[in-house]
Design a protein around this motif. Structure first.
Motif, PDB file in Angstrom:
ATOM      1  N   GLU A 143       0.831  -1.209   0.000  1.00  0.00           N
ATOM      2  CA  GLU A 143       0.000   0.000   0.000  1.00  0.00           C
ATOM      3  C   GLU A 143       0.861   1.252   0.000  1.00  0.00           C
ATOM      4  O   GLU A 143       0.564   2.220  -0.714  1.00  0.00           O
ATOM      5  N   THR A 223      -4.179  10.095   0.592  1.00  0.00           N
ATOM      6  CA  THR A 223      -5.550   9.881   1.077  1.00  0.00           C
ATOM      7  C   THR A 223      -6.525   9.431   0.005  1.00  0.00           C
ATOM      8  O   THR A 223      -7.652   9.043   0.329  1.00  0.00           O
ATOM      9  N   GLU A 225      -8.717   7.385  -2.552  1.00  0.00           N
ATOM     10  CA  GLU A 225      -9.265   6.027  -2.447  1.00  0.00           C
ATOM     11  C   GLU A 225      -8.633   5.142  -3.496  1.00  0.00           C
ATOM     12  O   GLU A 225      -8.584   5.465  -4.677  1.00  0.00           O
ATOM     13  N   ARG A 226      -8.111   4.013  -3.066  1.00  0.00           N
ATOM     14  CA  ARG A 226      -7.572   3.029  -3.999  1.00  0.00           C
ATOM     15  C   ARG A 226      -8.712   2.159  -4.520  1.00  0.00           C
ATOM     16  O   ARG A 226      -9.772   2.069  -3.892  1.00  0.00           O
ATOM     17  N   ASP A 229     -10.209  -0.094  -2.081  1.00  0.00           N
ATOM     18  CA  ASP A 229     -10.869   0.564  -0.969  1.00  0.00           C
ATOM     19  C   ASP A 229     -12.285   0.989  -1.319  1.00  0.00           C
ATOM     20  O   ASP A 229     -13.040   1.430  -0.472  1.00  0.00           O
ATOM     21  N   ALA A 230     -12.642   0.890  -2.587  1.00  0.00           N
ATOM     22  CA  ALA A 230     -13.945   1.348  -3.047  1.00  0.00           C
ATOM     23  C   ALA A 230     -15.036   0.380  -2.599  1.00  0.00           C
ATOM     24  O   ALA A 230     -14.792  -0.622  -1.950  1.00  0.00           O
TER      25      ALA A 230
END
Length: 409
Positions: A143, A223, A225-226, A229-230
């Motif tokens: 990450e 910060t 959103e990856r 992470d959605a």
């Protein structure tokens, strides 16, 4: 020509650093774009892509050290005074662009070095120097590497805009104003006029603007959103978050946390990544030491450093044609003297099904269980990377590591 900067012009040291860095930055941008063009070329171009990325990284590191030397020189020597201090807005913008360019000269190659350092395994495409590949104190973390990648990939757009503004300003002064601005970096300093005194009250404002530009990009990269992470996608009717809902004999176990890692040797160096989206339905009877497991993996959720797109592309796992990998098998106790447990069944990857056995260690304390194990596969058994007929670029063995914590439902 004097080495030091004067109020009229830049000295020989600053000129050398300016033009050398300018050429190297343009070369690094060109090399990066050139290397990216190889991603769609398949097996025939992977080796070339690695070579070009190595040169790109080496040029970037060179820029980093030259830029640090240039900034130190400027802090000691200062810039020549503005030719038109009465044009306050133009002078302010020019100074802010200058300082933002200094920031880009340092932060862009530094971000590249950081993503190279944080990438698990040995990284992708070595820096061509003998002083080591990784910065000290930076953990290997997928990450974290992705965050540095987001800054590096998007930062070049900001750097490109700054370069265009800088070049456009120089052309404006040369073609429209017909003043000595460009000559201060390339002309005879002895023949240049003495500029007026600089009345600016706050000369720290332009550096602060530059800091805000690059700082804003850093905050966004840290910060944003990856993809994993959605909102969860649906895989075989289950939530993409690891979960289990089997209704077989024995206890049902719900996976609370875990990782599904992947490791492969690429161009002689280990590269590690993990799948961000997967499900596991597990039943297990402690009395008999038997159970069942069904696991499904979203192939597109794989992150594998700089080669993530290639790994999930048509030459390898082909996520567009085969979006899901599936393992279905029985859990049994392994023979004495071996690994404590084993999940034996069928693994389907890229549309090919093969028998597979995952040895794993299992610890149960009350209603909490932890399991860790590694399954080594041969990519040729699943037709993965068929165009890579030997191991010079991609190894045949691929290790899949499971580490999870589950609770009795």
């Amino acid at each position: 020509m004097p080495a030091a900067n004067t109020t009229r012009a830049y000295g020989s040291v600053h000129r050398f650093l300016h033009w050398t860095i300018a050429v190297l930055i343009l070369a690094a941008i060109g090399l990066g774009l050139y290397a990216e063009s190889f991603r769609a070329g398949g097996a025939a171009t992977l080796a070339r892509m690695v070579e070009v990325f190595s040169i790109h990284k080496t040029v970037g590191i060179t820029v980093l050290f030259l830029a640090l030397a240039r900034i130190l020189w400027v802090l000691v020597q200062g810039h020549p005074r503005p030719l038109h201090p009465e044009c306050r807005l133009e002078t302010f913008v020019a100074s802010a662009v200058h300082w933002a360019l200094y920031g880009g000269m340092v932060l862009m190659p530094l971000a590249g070095w950081l993503l190279h350092t944080a990438a698990p395994g040995a990284g992708f495409a070595d820096i061509l120097w003998p002083f080591g590949q990784r910065l000290p104190g930076v953990p290997q973390d997928t990450e974290l590497s992705e965050r540095f990648t987001a800054f590096h990939v998007n930062g070049w757009w900001l750097l490109a805009v700054l370069i265009l503004l800088h070049v456009g300003g120089a052309l404006k002064h040369t073609v429209i104003d017909r003043d000595a601005t460009l000559a201060r970096m390339a002309g005879n300093a002895a023949k240049l006029p003495e500029p007026p005194r600089d009345p600016r009250p706050n000369r720290w404002a332009p550096p602060l603007v530059a800091l805000a530009l690059w700082g804003g990009l850093a905050v966004w990269a840290a910060t944003a959103e990856r993809p994993q992470d959605a909102a969860p996608q649906e895989i075989a009717g289950q939530s993409a978050a690891p979960a289990a809902t089997a209704a077989q004999p024995g206890s049902t176990w719900t996976v609370q946390s875990g990782t599904l890692g992947l490791s492969v040797t690429q161009a002689g160096a280990p590269v590690e990544g993990q799948f961000g989206t997967w499900t596991a339905a597990i039943t297990y009877d402690e009395a008999t030491g038997t159970g069942e497991v069904v696991a499904e993996v979203n192939i597109a959720s794989l992150t594998l450093g700089a080669v993530s797109g290639m790994a999930t592309g048509p030459d390898f796992l082909n996520a567009s044609a085969f979006p899901t990998a599936r393992f279905e098998g029985a859990i049994i106790r392994a023979p004495e003297g071996g690994t404590a447990y084993q999940a034996t069944g069928t693994l389907t990857v890229a549309g090919q099904s093969q028998p597979a056995a995952l040895p794993f260690d299992l610890t149960i304390e009350g209603d909490q269980a932890t399991a860790t194990g590694t399954l080594t596969l041969d990519r040729r058994d699943f037709g993965v990377g068929a165009n890579y007929a030997d191991e010079s670029m991609v190894s045949f063995p691929v290790a899949v590591a499971v580490d999870l914590t589950a609770a009795r439902s």
